[in-house]
Design an enzyme around this catalytic site. Structure first.
Site, PDB file in Angstrom:
ATOM      1  N   ALA A 104      -4.279   7.436  -4.914  1.00  0.00           N
ATOM      2  CA  ALA A 104      -2.897   6.959  -5.055  1.00  0.00           C
ATOM      3  C   ALA A 104      -2.961   5.468  -5.349  1.00  0.00           C
ATOM      4  O   ALA A 104      -2.900   4.628  -4.443  1.00  0.00           O
ATOM      5  CB  ALA A 104      -2.107   7.239  -3.784  1.00  0.00           C
ATOM      6  N   GLY A 109       0.823  -1.208   0.000  1.00  0.00           N
ATOM      7  CA  GLY A 109       0.000   0.000   0.000  1.00  0.00           C
ATOM      8  C   GLY A 109       0.852   1.250   0.000  1.00  0.00           C
ATOM      9  O   GLY A 109       2.043   1.201  -0.306  1.00  0.00           O
ATOM     10  N   ASN A 110       0.243   2.365   0.340  1.00  0.00           N
ATOM     11  CA  ASN A 110       0.970   3.628   0.452  1.00  0.00           C
ATOM     12  C   ASN A 110       0.356   4.474   1.550  1.00  0.00           C
ATOM     13  O   ASN A 110      -0.606   4.056   2.215  1.00  0.00           O
ATOM     14  CB  ASN A 110       0.992   4.365  -0.898  1.00  0.00           C
ATOM     15  CG  ASN A 110      -0.398   4.647  -1.426  1.00  0.00           C
ATOM     16  OD1 ASN A 110      -1.195   5.335  -0.790  1.00  0.00           O
ATOM     17  ND2 ASN A 110      -0.710   4.084  -2.596  1.00  0.00           N
ATOM     18  N   HIS A 111       0.899   5.661   1.750  1.00  0.00           N
ATOM     19  CA  HIS A 111       0.509   6.482   2.901  1.00  0.00           C
ATOM     20  C   HIS A 111      -0.655   7.437   2.622  1.00  0.00           C
ATOM     21  O   HIS A 111      -0.956   8.303   3.450  1.00  0.00           O
ATOM     22  CB  HIS A 111       1.714   7.298   3.385  1.00  0.00           C
ATOM     23  CG  HIS A 111       2.860   6.477   3.875  1.00  0.00           C
ATOM     24  ND1 HIS A 111       2.762   5.635   4.955  1.00  0.00           N
ATOM     25  CD2 HIS A 111       4.124   6.331   3.403  1.00  0.00           C
ATOM     26  CE1 HIS A 111       3.909   5.031   5.158  1.00  0.00           C
ATOM     27  NE2 HIS A 111       4.767   5.424   4.222  1.00  0.00           N
TER      28      HIS A 111
END
Length: 405
Positions: free
Chosen positions: A276, A209-211
């Site tokens: 994102a 995943g990402n932030h």
């Protein structure tokens, strides 16, 4: 356009706030609306059919069949011919039934048959309103596209004071008036917004995943809705509350987001792709938890479908498509390249080098680049303020499109 000649069905539930709807019906009729009232059996304990028949100048319905006249009250006909269905006051009981498909009275049958927009103005005691089950039902109704006219704080029938009081009749009238008004620049437009991260599953407990927090996309969805647009928000996993009167669709993976975007894309006048989305996803997903054994562990990944490029390739001249670029180096050139390759009308450039911008914060600092390569530099502001600035540009672009049509 206003409420004049609009067919508005008002469903009134059993609560002390029912008396306030007399003022609303009077105001709507005075403004030229055709008002049809449906009372639940419980509502008749608080208000009378005669009162609303007199004010609306229409017969009031409560049951499917009137034994005195032999008239069948067709809920399908009521739902099909309405320009708006308003349920006010909407009790906790009725909200629950609406959220889960309950259908044990004429009002609920009309709701399930309605093809028109639906507004709900809840009213109940503060603890009932705050209860997680009620809030879950409200969120579910919002996800259906229903418009919630939030209750206010004040003195309640229980003698307590707090949130749960029916919005004032003049405020409900204004909400309805604004809904039908041409004054809102995006009235009648449909918008599709993506937000948040995607999670690409590795095994039952892990993911890539990402932030991204989703805050920028949620702010844009809210800003578009306030300008009159009908907004569908496709969001990856976030902890954010759905903006009022926005239809939120929850997804997890890039593939799920692509599916929802493709489903809603052609109907949208405005598309803002702020999510994102993961660039890669595991080729194989383990069915059980991967044990920690090797010192070096390798996962084979494949590219996900580029959602922005996919929709850019099918964009029509009547649509406004906005993308985002979060860059760490050579920011401007990378953003310009993305703008051209993906057939965008605008790209919003974030730089990870800017203090106070980027993921998981409430502020942002962006540069908006148009297809003509003109640049608009926005200083550090709250994400809500940035969202409004982006939406002003969208409004202008939609106006240009309308003038060229």
């Amino acid at each position: 356009m206003s409420v004049k000649d609009k067919n508005i069905v008002i469903g009134i539930c059993g609560g002390i706030a029912a008396y306030k709807i007399t003022y609303l019906v009077r105001s709507l009729v005075k403004a030229g609306a055709n008002v049809q009232v449906i009372l639940t059996a419980e509502a008749k304990a608080f208000v009378t059919p005669l009162t609303f028949a007199t004010l609306s100048k229409n017969p009031v319905y409560s049951d499917y069949f009137d034994p005195h006249t032999g008239v069948w009250h067709n809920h399908v006909d009521l739902g099909l011919h309405a320009d708006l269905l308003l349920i006010a006051p909407a009790t906790a009981n009725t909200l629950s039934k609406m959220a889960h498909g309950g259908c044990d009275n004429l009002l609920l049958a009309t709701y399930l048959s309605a093809k028109c927009p639906v507004m709900c103005a809840p009213a109940m005691d503060l603890d009932m309103w705050a209860h997680p089950s009620t809030q879950d039902n409200v969120s579910r109704l919002k996800s259906f596209g229903n418009i919630i006219i939030a209750p206010t704080s004040g003195e309640l029938a229980s003698g307590l004071s707090g949130e749960g009081r029916l919005a004032e009749p003049e405020d409900i009238f204004q909400t309805i008036y604004n809904f039908f008004s041409d004054a809102l620049p995006l009235q009648g437009k449909k918008a599709l917004v993506t937000a948040g991260p995607t999670h690409e599953t590795i095994d039952p407990v892990r993911f890539i995943g990402n932030h991204s927090s989703g805050k920028m996309g949620f702010a844009i969805a809210e800003a578009l809705q306030r300008l009159g647009a009908q907004v569908v928000l496709v969001s990856g996993p976030t902890a954010l509350k759905t903006p009022d009167n926005v239809q939120q669709l929850h997804v997890i993976s890039a593939a799920e987001m692509l599916s929802q975007v493709e489903h809603h894309f052609d109907d949208a006048d405005i598309i803002v792709m702020s999510a994102a989305v993961a660039d890669y996803t595991p080729i194989e997903v383990a069915t059980t938890k991967i044990k920690k054994k090797e010192d070096v562990f390798t996962i084979s990944l494949r590219k996900t479908t580029d959602i922005l490029a996919t929709v850019g390739a099918r964009k029509s001249s009547k649509q406004t498509l906005v993308g985002f670029a979060l860059e760490t180096d050579n920011e401007l050139e990378n953003a310009k390249g993305k703008l051209a390759r993906k057939n965008l009308d605008y790209i919003v450039l974030n730089s990870m080098q800017d203090q106070g911008a980027g993921f998981a914060v409430d502020t942002n600092k962006v540069t908006i680049i148009g297809k003509d390569l003109n640049k608009i530099h926005l200083p550090l502001k709250s994400k809500m303020e940035i969202a409004r600035d982006i939406c002003e540009i969208i409004v202008d672009h939609q106006l240009i499109i309308s003038e060229q049509s």
